[in-house]
Design a protein around this motif. Structure first.
Motif, PDB file in Angstrom:
ATOM      1  N   GLY A  68       0.826  -1.205   0.000  1.00  0.00           N
ATOM      2  CA  GLY A  68       0.000   0.000   0.000  1.00  0.00           C
ATOM      3  C   GLY A  68       0.859   1.253   0.000  1.00  0.00           C
ATOM      4  O   GLY A  68       0.574   2.215  -0.713  1.00  0.00           O
ATOM      5  N   LEU A  69       1.949   1.214   0.792  1.00  0.00           N
ATOM      6  CA  LEU A  69       2.856   2.362   0.861  1.00  0.00           C
ATOM      7  C   LEU A  69       3.460   2.636  -0.508  1.00  0.00           C
ATOM      8  O   LEU A  69       3.467   3.772  -1.001  1.00  0.00           O
ATOM      9  CB  LEU A  69       3.959   2.089   1.900  1.00  0.00           C
ATOM     10  N   VAL A  70       3.953   1.560  -1.163  1.00  0.00           N
ATOM     11  CA  VAL A  70       4.557   1.739  -2.490  1.00  0.00           C
ATOM     12  C   VAL A  70       3.493   2.203  -3.484  1.00  0.00           C
ATOM     13  O   VAL A  70       3.756   3.049  -4.342  1.00  0.00           O
ATOM     14  CB  VAL A  70       5.224   0.430  -2.969  1.00  0.00           C
ATOM     15  N   GLY A  71       2.263   1.666  -3.332  1.00  0.00           N
ATOM     16  CA  GLY A  71       1.168   2.093  -4.197  1.00  0.00           C
ATOM     17  C   GLY A  71       0.944   3.596  -4.086  1.00  0.00           C
ATOM     18  O   GLY A  71       0.792   4.282  -5.106  1.00  0.00           O
ATOM     19  N   VAL A  72       0.929   4.100  -2.860  1.00  0.00           N
ATOM     20  CA  VAL A  72       0.752   5.546  -2.659  1.00  0.00           C
ATOM     21  C   VAL A  72       1.882   6.308  -3.334  1.00  0.00           C
ATOM     22  O   VAL A  72       1.663   7.331  -3.992  1.00  0.00           O
ATOM     23  CB  VAL A  72       0.707   5.886  -1.151  1.00  0.00           C
ATOM     24  N   LEU A  73       3.129   5.787  -3.193  1.00  0.00           N
ATOM     25  CA  LEU A  73       4.267   6.473  -3.798  1.00  0.00           C
ATOM     26  C   LEU A  73       4.134   6.507  -5.320  1.00  0.00           C
ATOM     27  O   LEU A  73       4.474   7.501  -5.968  1.00  0.00           O
ATOM     28  CB  LEU A  73       5.576   5.784  -3.396  1.00  0.00           C
ATOM     29  N   VAL A  74       3.612   5.396  -5.900  1.00  0.00           N
ATOM     30  CA  VAL A  74       3.412   5.377  -7.351  1.00  0.00           C
ATOM     31  C   VAL A  74       2.418   6.464  -7.750  1.00  0.00           C
ATOM     32  O   VAL A  74       2.677   7.255  -8.670  1.00  0.00           O
ATOM     33  CB  VAL A  74       2.908   3.987  -7.810  1.00  0.00           C
ATOM     34  N   LEU A  75       1.281   6.524  -7.031  1.00  0.00           N
ATOM     35  CA  LEU A  75       0.281   7.554  -7.337  1.00  0.00           C
ATOM     36  C   LEU A  75       0.901   8.943  -7.211  1.00  0.00           C
ATOM     37  O   LEU A  75       0.695   9.812  -8.060  1.00  0.00           O
ATOM     38  CB  LEU A  75      -0.915   7.447  -6.395  1.00  0.00           C
ATOM     39  N   GLY A  76       1.692   9.141  -6.135  1.00  0.00           N
ATOM     40  CA  GLY A  76       2.338  10.437  -5.911  1.00  0.00           C
ATOM     41  C   GLY A  76       3.301  10.785  -7.035  1.00  0.00           C
ATOM     42  O   GLY A  76       3.355  11.921  -7.502  1.00  0.00           O
ATOM     43  N   THR A  77       4.061   9.768  -7.494  1.00  0.00           N
ATOM     44  CA  THR A  77       5.021  10.015  -8.569  1.00  0.00           C
ATOM     45  C   THR A  77       4.302  10.435  -9.843  1.00  0.00           C
ATOM     46  O   THR A  77       4.751  11.337 -10.553  1.00  0.00           O
ATOM     47  CB  THR A  77       5.850   8.744  -8.845  1.00  0.00           C
ATOM     48  N   ILE A  78       3.162   9.779 -10.132  1.00  0.00           N
ATOM     49  CA  ILE A  78       2.405  10.142 -11.335  1.00  0.00           C
ATOM     50  C   ILE A  78       1.999  11.607 -11.256  1.00  0.00           C
ATOM     51  O   ILE A  78       2.150  12.370 -12.213  1.00  0.00           O
ATOM     52  CB  ILE A  78       1.172   9.234 -11.478  1.00  0.00           C
ATOM     53  N   GLN A  79       1.493  11.988 -10.068  1.00  0.00           N
ATOM     54  CA  GLN A  79       1.087  13.382  -9.908  1.00  0.00           C
ATOM     55  C   GLN A  79       2.271  14.325 -10.106  1.00  0.00           C
ATOM     56  O   GLN A  79       2.157  15.348 -10.786  1.00  0.00           O
ATOM     57  CB  GLN A  79       0.506  13.592  -8.511  1.00  0.00           C
ATOM     58  N   THR A  80       3.424  13.963  -9.523  1.00  0.00           N
ATOM     59  CA  THR A  80       4.601  14.809  -9.642  1.00  0.00           C
ATOM     60  C   THR A  80       5.032  14.906 -11.101  1.00  0.00           C
ATOM     61  O   THR A  80       5.363  15.980 -11.596  1.00  0.00           O
ATOM     62  CB  THR A  80       5.758  14.225  -8.800  1.00  0.00           C
ATOM     63  N   LEU A  81       5.018  13.748 -11.788  1.00  0.00           N
ATOM     64  CA  LEU A  81       5.392  13.732 -13.204  1.00  0.00           C
ATOM     65  C   LEU A  81       4.528  14.697 -13.992  1.00  0.00           C
ATOM     66  O   LEU A  81       5.017  15.481 -14.795  1.00  0.00           O
ATOM     67  CB  LEU A  81       5.210  12.324 -13.772  1.00  0.00           C
ATOM     68  N   ILE A  82       3.209  14.610 -13.731  1.00  0.00           N
ATOM     69  CA  ILE A  82       2.291  15.446 -14.507  1.00  0.00           C
ATOM     70  C   ILE A  82       2.486  16.920 -14.184  1.00  0.00           C
ATOM     71  O   ILE A  82       2.429  17.771 -15.068  1.00  0.00           O
ATOM     72  CB  ILE A  82       0.844  14.966 -14.276  1.00  0.00           C
ATOM     73  N   SER A  83       2.829  17.212 -12.912  1.00  0.00           N
ATOM     74  CA  SER A  83       3.052  18.627 -12.595  1.00  0.00           C
ATOM     75  C   SER A  83       4.393  19.110 -13.157  1.00  0.00           C
ATOM     76  O   SER A  83       4.517  20.261 -13.541  1.00  0.00           O
ATOM     77  CB  SER A  83       2.971  18.862 -11.089  1.00  0.00           C
ATOM     78  N   PHE A  84       5.385  18.232 -13.239  1.00  0.00           N
ATOM     79  CA  PHE A  84       6.666  18.616 -13.847  1.00  0.00           C
ATOM     80  C   PHE A  84       6.495  18.838 -15.335  1.00  0.00           C
ATOM     81  O   PHE A  84       7.105  19.727 -15.918  1.00  0.00           O
ATOM     82  CB  PHE A  84       7.726  17.521 -13.608  1.00  0.00           C
ATOM     83  N   GLN A  85       5.675  18.012 -15.958  1.00  0.00           N
ATOM     84  CA  GLN A  85       5.437  18.115 -17.399  1.00  0.00           C
ATOM     85  C   GLN A  85       4.871  19.489 -17.736  1.00  0.00           C
ATOM     86  O   GLN A  85       5.260  20.116 -18.701  1.00  0.00           O
ATOM     87  CB  GLN A  85       4.478  16.998 -17.818  1.00  0.00           C
ATOM     88  N   GLY A  86       3.943  19.952 -16.868  1.00  0.00           N
ATOM     89  CA  GLY A  86       3.474  21.322 -17.026  1.00  0.00           C
ATOM     90  C   GLY A  86       2.378  21.492 -18.054  1.00  0.00           C
ATOM     91  O   GLY A  86       1.389  22.162 -17.807  1.00  0.00           O
ATOM     92  N   THR A  87       2.522  20.867 -19.245  1.00  0.00           N
ATOM     93  CA  THR A  87       1.501  21.082 -20.267  1.00  0.00           C
ATOM     94  C   THR A  87       0.344  20.105 -20.113  1.00  0.00           C
ATOM     95  O   THR A  87      -0.754  20.368 -20.567  1.00  0.00           O
ATOM     96  CB  THR A  87       2.094  20.904 -21.673  1.00  0.00           C
ATOM     97  N   LEU A  88       0.592  18.965 -19.474  1.00  0.00           N
ATOM     98  CA  LEU A  88      -0.491  17.995 -19.284  1.00  0.00           C
ATOM     99  C   LEU A  88      -1.407  18.501 -18.184  1.00  0.00           C
ATOM    100  O   LEU A  88      -0.953  19.011 -17.174  1.00  0.00           O
ATOM    101  CB  LEU A  88       0.071  16.633 -18.879  1.00  0.00           C
TER     102      LEU A  88
END
Lengths: 320, 327
Positions: free
Chosen positions: A274-294
């Motif tokens: 569950g902890l790793v699952g949360v980290l995966v979800l968090g990483t996706i969010q971070t990726l999308i915010s870094f991408q900026g245009t998505l």
């Protein structure tokens, strides 16, 4: 040693798959964006998702026992509301914390008792719990209540320095302590073993003389307790109480647990997943915010797709 | 049958009487410009989307499934239609948009059916995927904006009148169709058979998978129509809030109506009663002047009460099944 390496993969395969996914996602981000692969980004994953980590730990218990808890998001909202209005009324902080934790556990206990003693599906009972908790928020106040208490604000803004100039908040420490406690209870106590047994086959567990009643009610109390604790962390994070906080968070928690490799049919899974699952979800969010245009709604789509892939993989594994 | 519907019926009557006590003119109906107005018409009109979705949900639940994605599907339907209509005011564009939306919804239903019947994933999880991703898709279609349209033809669906509001007529038409098709042919019995035991009914020659696909497609199309109503009523598509939590309302309506979540039996009349109870409850909360958000507390109390009333029977059925297995 060889037997160990042969035996471990089959049991830990889903969790390992999630870890690999996390590493891949993070590696992808590090390769594409400057400043992604920093300690602070990792620390932020924990800071921004501390409440979700706690929720996922509680949800793991419920799902392992073969149930589901839809009320967690609403209980988080209720907890923020109780915290904010309690502090506004001038209650001392320890009393507020106690009241919040008691509220969550009591709600969980009630739901567990109804589920077990009246044989009603967990889905529908926790759905009622979800409505009840949300409604109670609005009974306290329809408006958002901000938290002005000094002690509370100090805890919320305090930063803990880690080596390498990385800072985390107390939220992260609490969340990790909860994960550790959950791992201990689930993997090292009789109660934990019974949770797995009930999830595997309730009637077998009953015939083996295991205390199924205690476990079936207990997992909802644990989930309620975790939800209210997550609510406390969430109020530290948002510094306000509002009835519309954490809408849909129960889905995030379930998604994190499933992506973490826990079988929804019950009986198989780990808290760490569950902890790793949360980290995966968090990483996706971070990726999308870094991408900026998505746009941010891509997060929802990606989570949906991931959920699908993991469920499909689980399905083929169960068939085998 | 009558016994099962007695409690929901009493609850509905009690709620209506409460309304009468608070607002004495509640039952008054009046004609104005050939349109019928009144408290009861309002209840029916506002309850139409919930009723439609609950109808689809009833059949899904009868096959021992559940469809969590209906709210997201409703949002997608509204979004697609509004984006297609854009600034156009012509009826043809409106109908084309609605047709595209409904075909898309049917495709989404096929997808759910594929996950449940094809891959054998638990329905609650299979539809959770679309519930999570669906709102994202709706946001994608509307590009995160609330799309407003100004199209008289489209407005008719949710806000038009043919003596009664059009949305009521559509909902009742679908109710009649479902009742006719499932109760006057063997389809209803086959659906119940699949709900009792998919494997056994397959061995008995029932096409379990086809039936499961069909009910999910039907549920998605119902959700699509409901989404059109919701969006047409306000002439806008709101990807975030259209049909939010309507899946929960629909499931409640079905459960209140006496359809067991364990599958195998369903009652369309019960669902109608359930949807009416939920809508009347919401209306009641408004009229007695409590904050509308507090409706949730009342809903929770109603669900628990209805479930507890039905529980002893469920227990009896369960213990009977256990005995049958062990002997």
């Amino acid at each position: 040693m060889t037997t160990l390496t042969q035996r471990v993969p089959s049991r830990f395969l889903p969790v390992l798959a999630t870890v690999v996914l996390f590493v891949l996602a993070f590696g992808f981000g590090s390769a594409r964006y400057d400043g992604f692969a920093s300690g602070q980004v990792i620390a932020n994953l924990f800071i921004d998702n501390a409440f979700l980590i706690v929720l996922a730990a509680g949800m793991t218990f419920v799902i392992l026992s073969g149930g589901i808890d839809l009320s967690v998001g609403s209980v988080v909202a209720l907890s923020t509301m109780v915290t904010a209005s309690g502090l506004q009324a001038g209650w001392p902080v320890p009393l507020v914390v106690l009241a919040v934790l008691l509220t969550g556990s009591t709600l969980g206990l009630l739901m567990g008792l109804v589920i077990h003693h009246f044989d009603i599906q967990p889905f529908i009972v926790t759905l009622a719990g979800m409505f009840l908790a949300r409604g109670l928020c609005f009974l306290i106040s329809v408006e958002s209540v901000s938290i002005k208490d000094k002690t509370f604000r100090n805890v919320a803004t305090a930063a803990i320095e880690l080596p390498g100039g990385v800072t985390i908040t107390y939220n992260v420490v609490i969340a990790l302590l909860v994960v550790a406690a959950a791992m201990y209870v689930l993997h090292r106590t009789r109660f934990g073993r019974t949770v797995y047994a009930v999830g595997g086959s309730e009637s077998s567990a009953l015939l083996m003389g295991l205390p199924t009643t205690r476990v079936k009610v207990g997992v909802y109390v644990i989930s309620g307790l975790c939800s209210s604790l997550a609510g406390l962390l969430f109020s530290l994070y948002m510094l306000s109480g509002y009835g519309l906080h954490a809408v849909g968070m129960e889905l995030d928690a379930i998604a994190a647990v499933v992506i973490g490799g826990t079988l929804l049919a019950g009986g198989v899974g780990y808290v760490l997943g569950g902890l790793v699952g949360v980290l995966v979800l968090g990483t996706i969010q971070t990726l999308i915010s870094f991408q900026g245009t998505l746009s941010s709604w891509w997060t929802k789509i990606v989570i949906g797709v991931l959920l699908l892939v993991f469920i499909a993989v689980q399905r083929t594994m169960v068939r085998r | 049958m009558k016994n099962r519907l007695l409690w929901p019926l009493l609850a509905l009557v009690a709620l209506l009487l409460l309304n009468l006590a608070v607002t004495p003119s509640f039952f008054a109906l009046r004609m104005q410009d050939g349109h019928l107005y009144g408290g009861l018409v309002d209840v029916l009109k506002n309850g139409a989307p919930t009723l439609l979705i609950a109808l689809g949900m009833t059949l899904v639940i009868a096959t021992r499934g559940i469809d969590l994605s209906v709210g997201a599907v409703a949002a997608i339907a509204g979004a697609v239609t509004c984006v297609h209509i854009g600034t156009s005011g012509s009826a043809a564009t409106a109908f084309a948009g609605m047709a595209i939306a409904l075909v898309l919804c049917a495709a989404l239903g096929l997808w759910n059916g594929f996950l449940v019947a094809g891959l054998g994933i638990q329905p609650i999880i299979a539809t959770l995927v679309l519930m999570t991703a669906g709102r994202g898709v709706a946001m994608l279609v509307t590009e995160g904006q609330i799309v407003t349209v100004n199209n008289t033809a489209y407005r008719q669906v949710g806000a038009g009148f043919v003596v009664l509001p059009v949305s009521i007529l559509i909902a009742l038409l679908v109710l009649g169709l479902v009742a006719f098709v499932t109760r006057k042919t063997a389809l209803g019995m086959l659906i119940e058979a699949v709900g009792v035991n998919p494997e056994a009914s397959r061995l008995a020659g029932v096409r379990s998978r086809t039936i499961i696909w069909t009910v999910y497609v039907f549920a998605a199309v119902c959700a699509g129509i409901a989404g059109l109503m919701i969006s047409s009523n306000v002439s806008a598509a709101d990807a975030n809030n259209a049909g939010l939590w309507i899946e929960m309302d629909a499931i409640l309506a079905v459960v209140i109506g006496g359809t067991s979540l364990a599958g195998g039996r369903y009652s369309l009349t019960g669902t109608l009663l359930g949807a009416l109870i939920i809508q009347t409850l919401t209306t009641t909360v408004y009229t007695i002047g409590v904050a509308p958000e507090v409706t949730l507390v009342f809903k929770a109390v109603v669900v628990i009460a209805v479930c507890l009333l039905q529980a002893p029977k469920a227990r009896a059925a369960l213990s009977f099944r256990k005995v049958a297995v062990s002997s």
